[in-house]
Design a protein around this motif. Structure first.
Motif, PDB file in Angstrom:
ATOM      1  N   VAL A  38      -1.696   1.540  -3.814  1.00 26.99           N
ATOM      2  CA  VAL A  38      -1.160   0.236  -4.175  1.00 26.99           C
ATOM      3  C   VAL A  38      -2.289  -0.789  -4.138  1.00 26.99           C
ATOM      4  CG1 VAL A  38      -0.477  -0.411  -1.814  1.00 26.99           C
ATOM      5  CG2 VAL A  38       0.747  -1.395  -3.761  1.00 26.99           C
ATOM      6  N   TYR A  39      -2.244  -1.723  -5.079  1.00 28.91           N
ATOM      7  CA  TYR A  39      -3.161  -2.855  -5.091  1.00 28.91           C
ATOM      8  C   TYR A  39      -2.348  -4.099  -4.786  1.00 28.91           C
ATOM      9  CZ  TYR A  39      -6.178   0.186  -7.999  1.00 28.91           C
ATOM     10  OH  TYR A  39      -6.931   1.206  -8.506  1.00 28.91           O
ATOM     11  N   CYS A  40      -2.955  -5.042  -4.096  1.00 24.54           N
ATOM     12  CA  CYS A  40      -2.315  -6.339  -3.891  1.00 24.54           C
ATOM     13  C   CYS A  40      -3.353  -7.411  -4.192  1.00 24.54           C
ATOM     14  CB  CYS A  40      -1.772  -6.479  -2.477  1.00 24.54           C
ATOM     15  SG  CYS A  40      -0.698  -7.913  -2.306  1.00 24.54           S
ATOM     16  N   TYR A  79       5.501   1.717  -2.028  1.00 25.66           N
ATOM     17  CA  TYR A  79       4.371   0.913  -2.505  1.00 25.66           C
ATOM     18  C   TYR A  79       4.387  -0.468  -1.844  1.00 25.66           C
ATOM     19  CZ  TYR A  79       3.269   4.268  -6.252  1.00 25.66           C
ATOM     20  OH  TYR A  79       2.910   5.384  -6.961  1.00 25.66           O
ATOM     21  N   ALA A  83       1.583  -2.195   0.567  1.00 25.87           N
ATOM     22  CA  ALA A  83       0.930  -3.452   0.204  1.00 25.87           C
ATOM     23  C   ALA A  83       0.980  -4.432   1.379  1.00 25.87           C
ATOM     24  CB  ALA A  83       1.590  -4.058  -1.033  1.00 25.87           C
ATOM     25  N   CYS A 126       0.806  -2.402  -8.628  1.00 31.03           N
ATOM     26  CA  CYS A 126       0.075  -3.615  -8.269  1.00 31.03           C
ATOM     27  C   CYS A 126       1.061  -4.750  -7.971  1.00 31.03           C
ATOM     28  CB  CYS A 126      -0.856  -4.004  -9.406  1.00 31.03           C
ATOM     29  SG  CYS A 126      -1.909  -5.413  -9.005  1.00 31.03           S
ATOM     30  N   TYR A 127       0.820  -5.444  -6.860  1.00 33.59           N
ATOM     31  CA  TYR A 127       1.635  -6.580  -6.423  1.00 33.59           C
ATOM     32  C   TYR A 127       0.733  -7.780  -6.210  1.00 33.59           C
ATOM     33  CZ  TYR A 127       5.285  -3.166  -5.798  1.00 33.59           C
ATOM     34  OH  TYR A 127       6.206  -2.182  -6.038  1.00 33.59           O
ATOM     35  N   ASP A 129       0.350 -11.487  -3.729  1.00 35.40           N
ATOM     36  CA  ASP A 129       0.805 -12.326  -2.631  1.00 35.40           C
ATOM     37  C   ASP A 129       1.256 -13.661  -3.228  1.00 35.40           C
ATOM     38  OD1 ASP A 129       1.233 -13.067   0.048  1.00 35.40           O
ATOM     39  OD2 ASP A 129      -0.708 -14.064   0.128  1.00 35.40           O
TER      40      ASP A 129
END
Length: 152
Positions: A38-40, A79, A83, A126-127, A129
């Motif tokens: 996962v990408y954040c 995911y 994150a 991908c999330y 913030d």
């Protein structure tokens, strides 16, 4: 101690993102087995993206600039949970999975291979913030330079 040397276990998944096994991270990267990541993305109030500089001790991309957060999923973890964990572990940003926006796009396959060294074959979501970071302050220029962030 790097994660590969700690024997970290990750779930191996098929093309449909279904778990088909559990293997050590080092085996996954040496054999190019598909696993979840996962990408954040973290932005400040001026819409600037926070980047991290990877440790010079990393197997993949040592010393390179990277996303705000990139995490392998632990077995049984979603995911979103990964994150939120990554934000806390890497940046000290504590949040609930529901505080994050996304996924930014459907999960996608990503492959990075250095022949004879490793093959990182991932399914990625991908999330982002949600603007808790007020300001990003570049603390020091140089290899593995820390970035200071002010959090609401």
């Amino acid at each position: 101690m790097p994660a590969d040397q700690r024997g970290e276990l990750l779930e191996v998944v098929n093309d449909n993102n279904e778990v088909v096994g559990l293997r050590a991270r080092s085996v996954i990267h040496s054999k190019g087995l598909r696993h979840r990541t996962v990408y954040c993305l973290v932005f400040d109030s001026k819409s600037r993206l926070l980047l991290q500089q990877r440790s010079p001790r990393k197997q993949i991309g040592p010393g390179q600039w990277d996303l705000s957060v990139a995490e392998h999923l632990s077995p049984g973890e979603t995911y979103l949970q990964a994150a939120a964990r990554g934000l806390d572990e890497e940046l000290g940003i504590v949040c609930k999975p529901a505080d994050l926006q996304g996924p930014m796009a459907p999960n996608h396959a990503r492959k990075l291979e250095v022949p004879g060294q490793f093959c990182d074959c991932e399914l990625v979501e991908c999330y982002r913030d949600v603007f808790r970071v007020v300001e990003i302050i570049h603390h020091k220029v140089g290899l593995a330079a820390p970035l200071l962030i002010k959090i609401k």
